[in-house]
Design an enzyme around this catalytic site. Structure first.
Site, short mmCIF file in Angstrom:
data_model
loop_
_atom_site.label_atom_id
_atom_site.label_comp_id
_atom_site.label_asym_id
_atom_site.label_seq_id
_atom_site.Cartn_x
_atom_site.Cartn_y
_atom_site.Cartn_z
N ARG A 30 0.84 -1.20 -0.23
CA ARG A 30 0.08 0.06 0.06
C ARG A 30 0.91 1.18 0.03
O ARG A 30 0.35 2.31 -0.23
CB ARG A 30 -1.02 0.12 1.12
CG ARG A 30 -2.30 -0.73 0.80
CD ARG A 30 -3.22 -0.87 2.18
NE ARG A 30 -2.56 -1.53 3.33
CZ ARG A 30 -3.06 -1.45 4.51
NH1 ARG A 30 -3.91 -0.69 4.85
NH2 ARG A 30 -2.62 -2.42 5.47
N THR B 219 3.70 -14.26 10.17
CA THR B 219 4.38 -13.58 11.26
C THR B 219 4.95 -14.73 12.02
O THR B 219 6.28 -14.78 12.78
CB THR B 219 3.59 -12.86 12.15
OG1 THR B 219 2.34 -13.48 12.57
CG2 THR B 219 3.20 -11.68 11.38
N SER C 252 7.65 -5.03 15.39
CA SER C 252 7.54 -4.92 13.77
C SER C 252 8.33 -3.69 13.02
O SER C 252 8.27 -2.56 13.74
CB SER C 252 6.21 -4.58 13.30
OG SER C 252 5.38 -5.93 13.59
N GLU D 141 -7.30 -13.69 14.81
CA GLU D 141 -7.40 -12.94 13.58
C GLU D 141 -8.59 -12.43 13.14
O GLU D 141 -9.45 -13.04 13.39
CB GLU D 141 -6.32 -13.43 12.60
CG GLU D 141 -5.08 -13.59 13.12
CD GLU D 141 -4.17 -12.53 13.67
OE1 GLU D 141 -4.24 -11.39 12.83
OE2 GLU D 141 -3.70 -12.42 14.65
N TYR E 47 38.19 28.93 -7.50
CA TYR E 47 38.12 27.57 -8.04
C TYR E 47 38.59 27.72 -9.29
O TYR E 47 38.15 28.59 -10.07
CB TYR E 47 36.72 27.10 -7.90
CG TYR E 47 36.84 25.81 -8.84
CD1 TYR E 47 37.84 24.50 -8.49
CD2 TYR E 47 35.69 25.43 -9.52
CE1 TYR E 47 37.41 23.13 -8.99
CE2 TYR E 47 35.67 23.97 -10.39
CZ TYR E 47 36.49 23.11 -9.85
OH TYR E 47 36.40 21.85 -10.75
N SER F 111 32.53 46.98 -3.19
CA SER F 111 31.13 46.34 -4.07
C SER F 111 32.00 45.75 -5.34
O SER F 111 32.63 46.50 -5.96
CB SER F 111 30.22 47.39 -4.15
OG SER F 111 29.81 47.47 -2.97
N ARG G 143 40.99 48.22 -12.14
CA ARG G 143 39.77 48.27 -12.90
C ARG G 143 39.98 49.34 -14.04
O ARG G 143 40.99 50.04 -13.86
CB ARG G 143 38.48 48.53 -12.34
CG ARG G 143 38.54 49.99 -11.32
CD ARG G 143 37.04 50.34 -10.85
NE ARG G 143 36.93 50.61 -9.65
CZ ARG G 143 36.88 51.89 -9.23
NH1 ARG G 143 37.64 52.99 -9.86
NH2 ARG G 143 36.96 52.21 -7.85
#
Ligand code: UD1
Ligand code: CA
Length: 457
Positions: free
Chosen positions: A8, A79, A100, A151, A388, A406, A441
């Site tokens: 199920r 069982t 169980s 049962e 990296y 920034s 820059r």
């Protein structure tokens, strides 16, 4: 017992490997057995045996106080047949507790009481009274004495009226279990070997059968479907939330709170709604966690505030957040982020494998990877460590009191000397001296009174 199929669940994953609070159902049961200080834990596998056994492989052999052993039940004939497979693994002088693999939330104290009820001489059954007992084995009593478990499919209409059901959990002396299981047959409505038939043998042998009844359904509830799994998940989370609130933790809403691992809280911790904690998380005194945070494998020191929508995942290396630090909203701390006292990490800032010393700040839109950042450093909006090179990771060292402008790119390996300043928009590829201003820059050129092209003459 973990041999059943779990049809199920409608899943290719064996049922007992579905997770509740981040742990496989079966793992909950094995952990409970470990907490009971079982000498030996025998797991009966069948459907998906290889996968099920692999899931516990790190516990195989001696682990802590018990030995874990697997036995296979192929095919699955009931069982009783399941437990028969385990008998060679069970020492005669012990008490056997049958559990169980799909009943994850039985509490240790309940099982201790059940073992006590068995007392080394009796068969003790864990039972409950259900308003709707349909589907379960019924406890047939004469007076107080338990005479049988019948049962559902074998029960008479009168027996089906019985509300007291067998939980599927029993405790009894191993030697008796062995004798009785040898006498089982499968002459019943399902053609199965029922473990529950041993009650009749106990009665026939004059052994007392104790029905130990509890009221808490959650402890015996099994998982057969995704709906039941989700219901038990909520029950588990509620239990944990109540425990934490009893210790003084303020949860904005215990129904919107999830722990998939362990969460340790000092005094005066408050947690807003929809937070998820995974692995091992510890929150120091006065820590505040905003709404919608995900926090895994992290230690957060006293007074730190984690603002909403923050994602922290320490994985194996862990994350440390220093006392009084302010994190988020929308921050991301990855493995090896070690933040000192009073550090600020703001929105859309990612920190991985980096140490930030006391008072360092990275408040907006930035990345720090494989970096060591000194005290009081201000790491500007949009700054990036290019750590990296496509093959290797390299370290960036930013010494104390540095200002990173920034939109700078710090191409590692690199050291920015103490007190230095990096101008906004710079791409820094060489180490800089202490106290230096580094600009890398294009120079600004401005043309005075420049006319834009225009269509009109
Ligand atoms: C069983 C009990 C019933 C009890 C109920 C509680 C029997 C005959 N009946 O019924 O009295 O009220 O549990 O939930 O025991 N399993 C195996 N191998 C098998 C069959 C089952 O390992 O051949 C395992 C299942 O995976 C499951 C557990 O045993 O973990 C219980 O089996 P299940 O088929 O659910 O038993 P029920 O019919 O519900
Ligand atoms: Ca069942």
């Amino acid at each position: 017992m973990a041999a059943g199929k779990g049809t199920r669940m409608k899943s290719s994953l064996p049922k007992v490997l579905h997770r509740l609070a981040g742990r496989a159902l079966l793992r909950h049961v094995v952990d409970t057995a470990a907490a009971l200080q079982a000498r030996k834990v025998v797991v009966i596998t069948g459907h998906g045996a290889t996968e099920v056994e692999a899931s516990l492989s790190e516990l195989t052999g001696i682990s802590g106080t018990f030995t874990l052993e697997f036995v296979r039940q192929m095919p699955q004939l009931g069982t009783g047949h399941a437990v028969q497979q385990a008998l060679p693994a069970l020492p005669d002088d012990g008490t056997v507790v049958v559990l169980s693999g799909d009943v994850p939330l039985t509490q240790v104290d309940t099982l201790q009481a059940l073992i006590q009820a068995s007392g080394g001489t009796k068969l003790a059954l864990l039972t409950l009274a259900f308003a709707n007992p349909s589907g379960y084995g019924r406890i047939v009593r004469e007076g107080d004495a338990v005479k049988a478990i019948v049962e559902q499919k074998d029960a008479t209409p009168a027996q089906r009226q019985i509300k007291e059901i067998y939980s599927g959990i029993m405790a009894l002396p191993a030697a008796m279990l062995k004798q009785w299981l040898a006498r089982l047959d499968n002459k019943n409505a399902q053609g199965e070997y029922y473990l529950t038939d041993i009650v009749k043998f106990a009665v026939a042998d004059g052994v007392e059968v104790v029905g130990y009844q509890i009221a808490d359904e959650v402890q015996v509830a099994g998982v057969n479907s995704p709906v039941q799994l989700a219901e038990l998940e909520r029950a588990y989370q509620r239990r944990l939330a109540l425990q934490l609130m009893e210790q003084g933790v303020r949860l904005a809403d215990p129904a919107r709170f999830d722990v998939r691992g362990t969460l340790a809280c000092a005094q005066d911790v408050s947690i807003d709604v929809n937070c998820i904690f995974e692995g091992s998380v510890s929150l120091g005194e006065g820590v505040k966690i905003g709404a919608n945070c995900f926090i895994a494998n992290a230690t957060i020191a006293a007074g730190a505030v984690i603002h909403p929508f923050t994602h922290i995942d320490g994985e194996k290396d862990g994350v440390l957040v220093g006392a009084g630090a302010l994190i988020g909203p929308f921050a991301r701390l990855r493995p090896g982020a070690h933040l000192g006292e009073g550090v600020h990490i703001g929105n859309f800032v990612e920190v991985k494998n980096s140490t930030l010393a006391k008072g360092a700040k990275a408040n907006h839109l930035a990345y720090l990877g494989d970096a060591t950042v000194g005290e009081r450093v201000n790491y500007g909006a949009g700054a990036i460590t290019a750590n990296y090179d496509g093959a290797f990771k390299h370290k960036t060292v930013i010494e104390a009191d540095v200002h990173i402008g920034s939109n700078s790119v710090l191409v590692a390996p690199l050291t920015i000397g103490a007190g230095g300043t990096v101008a906004a928009g710079s791409i820094i590829t060489k180490d800089t001296a202490p106290a230096a201003l580094s600009v890398a820059r294009g120079r600004q050129a401005s043309i005075a009174n420049w006319k834009r092209p225009s269509k009109s003459k």
